[in-house]
Design an enzyme around this catalytic site. Structure first.
Site, short mmCIF file in Angstrom:
data_model
loop_
_atom_site.label_atom_id
_atom_site.label_comp_id
_atom_site.label_asym_id
_atom_site.label_seq_id
_atom_site.Cartn_x
_atom_site.Cartn_y
_atom_site.Cartn_z
CE1 TYR A 8 -3.77 2.45 0.49
CE2 TYR A 8 -2.28 3.50 2.05
CZ TYR A 8 -3.42 3.53 1.27
OH TYR A 8 -4.22 4.66 1.28
CG LEU A 9 3.20 2.30 -2.73
CD1 LEU A 9 3.64 2.33 -4.18
CD2 LEU A 9 4.39 2.47 -1.79
CG ASP B 30 -3.43 0.87 -19.67
OD1 ASP B 30 -3.76 1.81 -20.44
OD2 ASP B 30 -4.25 0.27 -18.95
#
Length: 286
Positions: A93-94, A194
């Protein structure tokens, strides 16, 4: 489900992890996303139906490949797997902050450095993966013009035709594309695949990219797509060019490369993207 995910995390990290808190996050197009916490650690979790395990596995492969190059920060892959009825992908988690000029400058420099690494001699990837929810074939080929015309434009045109949306003779378009690129011989670069604003964030210390659709291809395709939906700030392109000058002819190729993404949006979302795709094909080939 959460108990099974916690057990996977515990096994991967060789620790006893339990989910003490979970919070659903906004912004996911096709997956449900959560922040989970326990034992002083936070993780980002994507959830989908059980049959979506393969896209999660190939996303993990792309993230790990990008991470191995030590150029741009990406979330660390913790694990992925299945429960009785769900598939999941667990990432570091950032915490993300607001964008900044310095952050965009860093991203331009870092992407240019990534694109300068040419350890692969062919175009493609070890596995097929997904662009959004569309399967993206990555069979290895030595010729860029053949790879892009067949596995990018030809593939998307065939998918659309199977849904009842024809854009002229596919063989003709593929051959015209091959001829357009016949004298362009880029070295294969690892691509995010992407690269638009929705897949870029900024931590306290650095930019971060995520949700990749990696393959080895022409560096210009990443740069071109960054201009299509929500163009990056000018400082990004200036810093990229300072490190890795784009070849002559890029301005003439960028719309051809972006046709791939417009066709994919036409396939996924229909509507105005079908009209945009038709107009681009007419401009490029007729």
């Amino acid at each position: 489900m959460w108990q099974a995910i916690a057990e996977h995390i515990s096994s991967e990290l060789d620790t006893n992890f339990t989910v003490d808190d979970k919070r659903q996050l906004s912004g996911g197009d096709s997956n449900i996303a959560f922040k989970i916490s326990g034992a002083g650690r936070d993780f980002f979790v994507k959830i989908n139906q059980r049959q979506q395990l393969e896209p999660f596995a190939t996303e993990a492969l792309s993230l790990r490949t990008l991470r191995q190059h030590h150029c741009i920060k990406v979330p660390e892959v913790i694990c992925y797997g299945q429960t009785i009825d769900k598939a999941f992908l667990v990432l570091e988690y950032l915490p993300l902050l607001d964008e900044s000029i310095d952050g965009w400058q860093q991203l331009g420099e870092q992407l240019a450095t990534l694109h300068q690494q040419h350890e692969q001699a062919m175009f493609g990837f070890d596995w097929d993966n997904a662009l959004g929810q569309t399967t993206q074939p990555n069979k290895w080929q030595s010729n860029w013009s053949s790879f892009f015309s067949e596995q990018r434009l030809g593939w998307q045109l065939q998918l659309l035709l199977e849904q009842g949306f024809g854009f002229g003779n596919i063989d003709y378009v593929v051959e015209q594309c091959r001829q357009r690129l016949a004298h362009h011989h880029p070295a294969p670069s690892l691509l995010h695949g992407d690269l638009w604003r929705g897949n870029v964030g900024f931590t306290a210390n650095s930019p971060v990219i995520y949700d990749p659709a990696c393959y080895y291809g022409d560096q210009e395709t990443d740069v071109a797509f960054s201009r299509l939906f929500g163009r990056f700030p000018d400082v990004f392109y200036q810093s990229y060019q300072n490190v890795n000058q784009l070849p002559e002819g890029y301005e003439q190729r960028k719309d051809l490369y972006n046709l791939y993404h417009v066709l994919n949006h036409a396939y996924l979302f229909r509507g105005g993207f079908l009209v945009q795709a038709q107009e681009m094909i007419k401009q490029q080939f007729y």
